[in-house]
Design a protein around this motif. Structure first.
Motif, PDB file in Angstrom:
ATOM      1  N   ALA A  84       0.830  -1.193   0.000  1.00 30.73           N
ATOM      2  CA  ALA A  84       0.000   0.000   0.000  1.00 30.73           C
ATOM      3  C   ALA A  84       0.865   1.242   0.000  1.00 30.73           C
ATOM      4  N   LEU A  85       0.375   2.312  -0.579  1.00 33.62           N
ATOM      5  CA  LEU A  85       1.114   3.570  -0.636  1.00 33.62           C
ATOM      6  C   LEU A  85       1.106   4.250   0.721  1.00 33.62           C
ATOM      7  N   GLY A  86       2.008   5.190   0.893  1.00 32.78           N
ATOM      8  CA  GLY A  86       2.090   5.947   2.131  1.00 32.78           C
ATOM      9  C   GLY A  86       3.223   5.464   3.017  1.00 32.78           C
ATOM     10  N   LYS A  87       3.647   6.355   3.877  1.00 26.85           N
ATOM     11  CA  LYS A  87       4.760   6.039   4.763  1.00 26.85           C
ATOM     12  C   LYS A  87       4.424   4.902   5.710  1.00 26.85           C
ATOM     13  N   SER A  88       3.174   4.916   6.213  1.00 30.08           N
ATOM     14  CA  SER A  88       2.762   3.862   7.148  1.00 30.08           C
ATOM     15  C   SER A  88       1.882   2.813   6.481  1.00 30.08           C
ATOM     16  N   GLY A  89       1.779   2.871   5.168  1.00 29.34           N
ATOM     17  CA  GLY A  89       1.016   1.862   4.437  1.00 29.34           C
ATOM     18  C   GLY A  89      -0.483   1.998   4.547  1.00 29.34           C
ATOM     19  N   GLU A  90      -0.979   3.226   4.739  1.00 28.29           N
ATOM     20  CA  GLU A  90      -2.426   3.424   4.872  1.00 28.29           C
ATOM     21  C   GLU A  90      -3.073   3.808   3.540  1.00 28.29           C
TER      22      GLU A  90
END
Length: 253
Positions: A84-90
């Protein structure tokens, strides 16, 4: 060898023969029809739009590879396929779906069409609401007219009752001519009057039923000490004022 047309007369004459079951003939006809449809579908040339759609669907179904510059940049930043995209995978996992505009209408046409449909629906609802209000008003007016008509009929009955009482009490006092022509009930044989009589009664015809009833009630009380609502003749005005509950039908209810 070329197959015969199952719809032709030759085919029917050839298949309709003694001993050939009906189910078999129908089954053969259905099979030949399906084969003909498949052949027509294969031989049909696809349109440009259909070919573009097939190529587009094929590309969209295939995953991005290293040859894609955007995907290569994501990998350099630590992105892995299926993550998933995003730094924390959200963020999202699948790419945003691509909506291709295939129609020839201009931009905003769908929104305009939707807005017009909503306006049409709202106008229809307003018409239903106005129709409902009109029906309710018509029902209210009918009830009012019906109530008014009932009150008028009751008042006319009270007036006739007062006229009969007035005529009877006047006759008892040897009064042979009413104070007003409409104080007494007119005989049936005198319904048709001369023109002179009509001119003399113009003033009485200007009075409404309620006004006539009020005047006649006052006359009966003052002249005969009689209350039409009680149906009683009192001895004098003092007896009338002390024992009669009121001066109208509402007071006697």
């Amino acid at each position: 060898e070329e197959e015969e047309d199952y719809m032709s007369d030759l085919f029917i004459k050839h298949d309709v023969r003694p001993g050939l079951p009906m189910v078999r003939r129908v089954k053969e006809a259905i099979q030949k029809e399906e084969k003909q449809k498949e052949a027509n579908e294969k031989n049909r040339q696809k349109s440009i739009k259909e070919e573009e759609k097939e190529r587009r669907d094929l590309v969209l179904k295939s995953a991005l590879g290293n040859e894609n510059k955007g995907f290569a940049l994501l990998q350099k930043m630590g992105y892995k396929s299926g993550q998933a995209l995003g730094k924390s995978g959200e963020g999202i996992v699948e790419p945003i779906p691509l909506n291709i505009k295939t129609g020839r209408s201009g931009l905003g046409h769908e929104e305009l069409k939707k807005r017009k449909a909503e306006e049409k629906l709202e106008n229809y609802r307003q018409k239903l609401h106005m129709k409902k209000q009109a029906n309710e008003q018509a029902a209210d007016q009918f009830r009012i007219r019906f109530k008014t008509k009932q009150e008028e009929r009751k008042m006319e009955g009270d007036l006739r009752k007062s006229q009969r009482a007035c005529q009877q009490l006047d006759m008892q006092k040897d009064i042979h001519v009413p104070k007003e022509t409409w104080f007494w009930i007119e005989p049936e044989e005198e319904v048709k009057k001369d023109e002179e009589d009509k001119e003399d009664e113009c003033t009485s015809s200007d009075l409404s039923v309620s006004e006539k009833l009020l005047i006649l009630t006052a006359y009966l009380r003052e002249e005969h000490f009689y209350c039409i609502w009680c149906g009683t003749t009192y001895e004098d005005s003092e007896d009338l004022s002390s024992n009669c509950p009121g001066d109208s039908a509402a007071d006697h209810d």
